[in-house]
Design a protein around this motif. Structure first.
Motif, short mmCIF file in Angstrom:
data_model
loop_
_atom_site.label_atom_id
_atom_site.label_comp_id
_atom_site.label_asym_id
_atom_site.label_seq_id
_atom_site.Cartn_x
_atom_site.Cartn_y
_atom_site.Cartn_z
N ALA A 123 0.82 -1.21 0.00
CA ALA A 123 0.00 0.00 0.00
C ALA A 123 0.85 1.26 0.00
O ALA A 123 0.53 2.24 -0.67
N GLY A 141 -0.89 2.59 -2.87
CA GLY A 141 -2.30 2.78 -2.56
C GLY A 141 -3.07 1.46 -2.63
O GLY A 141 -2.53 0.39 -2.40
N TRP A 142 -4.34 1.60 -2.96
CA TRP A 142 -5.21 0.42 -3.03
C TRP A 142 -4.73 -0.58 -4.09
O TRP A 142 -4.82 -1.79 -3.89
N LEU A 145 -1.78 -2.50 -2.60
CA LEU A 145 -2.27 -3.44 -1.60
C LEU A 145 -2.98 -4.61 -2.26
O LEU A 145 -2.77 -5.77 -1.89
N ALA A 146 -3.83 -4.32 -3.25
CA ALA A 146 -4.57 -5.40 -3.94
C ALA A 146 -3.61 -6.36 -4.64
O ALA A 146 -3.79 -7.58 -4.57
#
Length: 171
Positions: A123, A141-142, A145-146
């Motif tokens: 992230a 960011g997302w 993280l994903a």
């Protein structure tokens, strides 16, 4: 100090801590104690088979992911490799021993912290002091993280499905 500088410092510290830990762990699998042979026997004892293949792959993954994290290169993928490795460690050895690492058989607090720190790196991104930043290939960011959590969990689950054969519980 700016927020960006704080983020860069945090990313560097996390990369060095997690990456250095993984390098040390992989190095120990390869050259400590019983070397790859001892690591293979240990994998067999926790029903991860074939032990030698998994010892080689785990060692290479720990060394490679650790080095990539230290460099800040392909950071979400390197962190995903750590997440996958820790998921396998959690399920095959640590979960049944409770939370605390000092418990007999070693609990899961260590692998949980390494997993969460790796997801945080996904992230956070590698930061400005990284190869990713200088190559303009950083992901954070997302999305970071994903990638880290998604690929890591998928790799761990696939490894467990392919190679872990726990003995059935009688009950």
């Amino acid at each position: 100090m700016s927020a960006a500088a704080g983020t860069d410092i945090a990313a560097l510290l996390l990369r060095l801590a997690v990456g250095g830990t993984m390098i040390a762990h992989g190095w120990n699998h390869a050259f400590g104690g019983g070397g790859i042979g001892g690591t293979a026997r240990w994998f067999e004892s926790i029903h991860v088979r074939p032990g030698r293949l998994n010892a080689l792959v785990a060692t290479a993954t720990e060394l490679g992911a650790g080095l990539l994290l230290v460099l800040g290169l392909l950071t979400p993928l390197a962190a995903a490799a750590v997440v996958g490795t820790m998921l396998v460690a959690l399920m095959t050895n640590h979960l049944r021993n409770g939370f605390f690492i000092f418990r007999p058989g070693e609990g899961y607090e260590y692998v949980l912290m390494i997993t969460v720190a790796s997801c945080a790196l996904g992230a956070l991104g590698a930061g400005s002091w990284s190869v990713d930043h200088h190559a303009d290939t950083h992901v954070d960011g997302w999305a970071g993280l994903a990638l880290t959590a998604g690929i890591g969990v998928a790799a761990g689950v696939m490894t467990l499905a392919a190679f872990w054969r726990p003995e059935p519980h009688e009950g």
